[in-house]
Scaffold this motif. Structure first.
Motif, PDB file in Angstrom:
ATOM      1  N   ALA A   9       0.832  -1.203   0.000  1.00  0.00           N
ATOM      2  CA  ALA A   9       0.000   0.000   0.000  1.00  0.00           C
ATOM      3  C   ALA A   9       0.868   1.255   0.000  1.00  0.00           C
ATOM      4  N   TRP A  10       0.444   2.261  -0.766  1.00  0.00           N
ATOM      5  CA  TRP A  10       1.188   3.509  -0.892  1.00  0.00           C
ATOM      6  C   TRP A  10       0.278   4.693  -0.596  1.00  0.00           C
ATOM      7  N   TYR A  11       0.834   5.694   0.068  1.00  0.00           N
ATOM      8  CA  TYR A  11       0.134   6.958   0.283  1.00  0.00           C
ATOM      9  C   TYR A  11      -0.062   7.679  -1.055  1.00  0.00           C
ATOM     10  N   PRO A  12      -0.957   8.661  -1.102  1.00  0.00           N
ATOM     11  CA  PRO A  12      -1.118   9.457  -2.328  1.00  0.00           C
ATOM     12  C   PRO A  12       0.184  10.120  -2.787  1.00  0.00           C
ATOM     13  N   ASN A  13       1.051  10.482  -1.830  1.00  0.00           N
ATOM     14  CA  ASN A  13       2.303  11.160  -2.191  1.00  0.00           C
ATOM     15  C   ASN A  13       3.177  10.340  -3.138  1.00  0.00           C
TER      16      ASN A  13
ATOM     17  N   ALA B  75      -4.920   3.729   2.802  1.00  0.00           N
ATOM     18  CA  ALA B  75      -3.696   2.947   2.999  1.00  0.00           C
ATOM     19  C   ALA B  75      -3.589   2.448   4.434  1.00  0.00           C
ATOM     20  N   ILE B  76      -3.898   3.309   5.395  1.00  0.00           N
ATOM     21  CA  ILE B  76      -3.812   2.919   6.815  1.00  0.00           C
ATOM     22  C   ILE B  76      -4.793   1.794   7.122  1.00  0.00           C
ATOM     23  N   GLU B  77      -6.027   1.911   6.623  1.00  0.00           N
ATOM     24  CA  GLU B  77      -7.029   0.885   6.874  1.00  0.00           C
ATOM     25  C   GLU B  77      -6.664  -0.430   6.192  1.00  0.00           C
ATOM     26  N   ALA B  78      -6.039  -0.361   5.030  1.00  0.00           N
ATOM     27  CA  ALA B  78      -5.616  -1.587   4.335  1.00  0.00           C
ATOM     28  C   ALA B  78      -4.658  -2.387   5.209  1.00  0.00           C
ATOM     29  N   MET B  79      -3.718  -1.704   5.855  1.00  0.00           N
ATOM     30  CA  MET B  79      -2.778  -2.389   6.742  1.00  0.00           C
ATOM     31  C   MET B  79      -3.467  -2.877   8.011  1.00  0.00           C
ATOM     32  N   ALA B  80      -4.265  -2.019   8.619  1.00  0.00           N
ATOM     33  CA  ALA B  80      -4.897  -2.365   9.891  1.00  0.00           C
ATOM     34  C   ALA B  80      -5.906  -3.501   9.743  1.00  0.00           C
ATOM     35  N   ASN B  81      -6.543  -3.606   8.581  1.00  0.00           N
ATOM     36  CA  ASN B  81      -7.581  -4.616   8.359  1.00  0.00           C
ATOM     37  C   ASN B  81      -7.079  -5.851   7.628  1.00  0.00           C
ATOM     38  N   ASN B  82      -5.768  -6.038   7.608  1.00  0.00           N
ATOM     39  CA  ASN B  82      -5.160  -7.232   7.008  1.00  0.00           C
ATOM     40  C   ASN B  82      -5.440  -7.350   5.511  1.00  0.00           C
ATOM     41  N   ASN B  83      -5.474  -6.209   4.843  1.00  0.00           N
ATOM     42  CA  ASN B  83      -5.663  -6.201   3.393  1.00  0.00           C
ATOM     43  C   ASN B  83      -4.391  -5.821   2.644  1.00  0.00           C
ATOM     44  N   ALA B  84      -3.304  -5.597   3.365  1.00  0.00           N
ATOM     45  CA  ALA B  84      -2.011  -5.304   2.746  1.00  0.00           C
ATOM     46  C   ALA B  84      -0.913  -5.868   3.639  1.00  0.00           C
TER      47      ALA B  84
END
Length: 356
Positions: free
Chosen positions: A46-50, A86-95
């Protein structure tokens, strides 16, 4: 004779019975277990918009190539338009992996303690000393005099102005500047109870007259350059591929930056625009983070070994030297001396947690 025949018959029956029972007496557990097939499912990054723009595609791929080679698994990029995605992807086991600022990491870790730092880029000497980037407050050139007193830059006059943050999940684009503002203005009776929440919305009775969020550091800088706001917060590393220092000392108040003539989106229509730094604050370097519930211990150690290797430190597509950048490459990191990746623990980011 008859007795001898009977004995021989019984002996033969016993031998045959013993032979036929031998396989059944062997425990099933002693048979060798089949080897587990290697995991070839994609690693989701997962990547931030930046770092999600097309101009950063080659840099993303360069990092992914190291991960893929180390784990023998393909890497799938998850680019985003919002920090929270991106944060939710990591926290929810999607990345499996992500590149976050310290504040984003802390937020993801709070949501899911299995999210932990993997590596961070070092300082110029290859150690954690100086492993920082800079949070800027900037104004357009020609306006900097409004933020000076006796030749020194001060932030007193940002109050009442139109202001741009990046995202309230951004370290250098919100957490650090908002903390600095609260600390500075909190000594004044009028603003002694000022909080970060008070800085999110503008209005006649609020600290800022208007507040915008750029969604990325590039977006916050464009909010300033396009005239939507008077002052903007963003960081040096996220805009260094688009601007050039033309006066002063990098990352210090008074430094003047100009948008490059060949700057990519979202700066294409602002070539030549200049802005001035009125405040610069060092910030802990952004980590690559991992979801340890989605990776095995062996995979985690393999990644750490690969990323902290000399080969990666010398990879010009990951730590790009000046000549590579000047040739048009847009890197995630620049090589000025001995930069490399280092392993850090969760506690490394406690100073960010301590900010108001």
């Amino acid at each position: 004779m008859r007795l001898r025949s009977l004995v021989s018959l019984f002996t033969l029956i016993f031998v045959l019975s013993a032979c036929s029972s031998t396989p059944a007496s062997t425990p099933a557990s002693s048979a060798p277990a089949p080897s587990a097939a290697p995991n070839t499912a994609p690693i989701i990054m997962a990547w931030y918009p930046n770092e999600s723009g097309s101009e950063m595609g080659a840099a993303r791929d360069a990092f992914a190539a190291v991960v893929s080679e180390a784990l023998k698994r393909p890497v799938q990029h998850q680019t985003t338009t919002d920090y929270i995605i991106a944060i939710e992807a990591m926290a929810n086991n999607n990345a499996h992996l992500a590149f976050f600022g310290a504040e984003g990491y802390v937020q993801a870790h709070d949501k899911n303690p299995k999210v932990l730092p993997l590596v961070i880029p070092s300082g110029t000497d290859g150690t954690l000393n100086g492993a920082v980037y800079y949070s800027w407050l900037a104004v357009m050139r020609g306006q900097e005099g409004n933020y000076q007193e006796n030749g020194s830059f001060k932030i007193d006059n940002i109050q009442g102005q139109r202001f741009s943050f990046v995202s309230n999940s951004s370290t250098s684009g919100f957490r650090v500047p908002s903390s600095n503002i609260i600390k500075y203005f909190g000594t004044q009776e009028k603003w002694k109870d000022l909080t970060a929440d008070d800085l999110i919305e503008g209005g006649a009775d609020n600290f800022f007259s208007e507040v915008q969020f750029g969604g990325s550091h590039q977006g916050s800088a464009v909010n300033l350059i396009s005239g939507k706001v008077d002052v903007a917060a963003f960081c040096d590393t996220c805009v260094e591929n688009y601007v050039t220092l033309v006066e002063g000392t990098a990352n210090t108040a008074g430094a003047v930056y100009r948008v490059n003539a060949n700057a990519d989106e979202p700066f294409t229509q602002y070539a030549g625009a200049e802005f001035v730094i009125i405040a610069a604050t060092p910030v802990l370097n952004a980590p690559f983070v991992m979801n340890t519930s989605m990776l095995t211990e062996a995979e985690i150690q393999t990644l750490k070994d690969a990323l902290t290797s000399d080969a990666v430190a010398q990879n010009t597509q990951i730590f790009a030297p000046k000549e590579v950048v000047e040739a048009g490459y847009k890197p995630l990191f620049r090589k000025t001396k001995d930069e490399r990746f280092l392993v850090v623990e969760d506690s490394f980011f406690d100073p960010i947690r301590a900010l108001k």
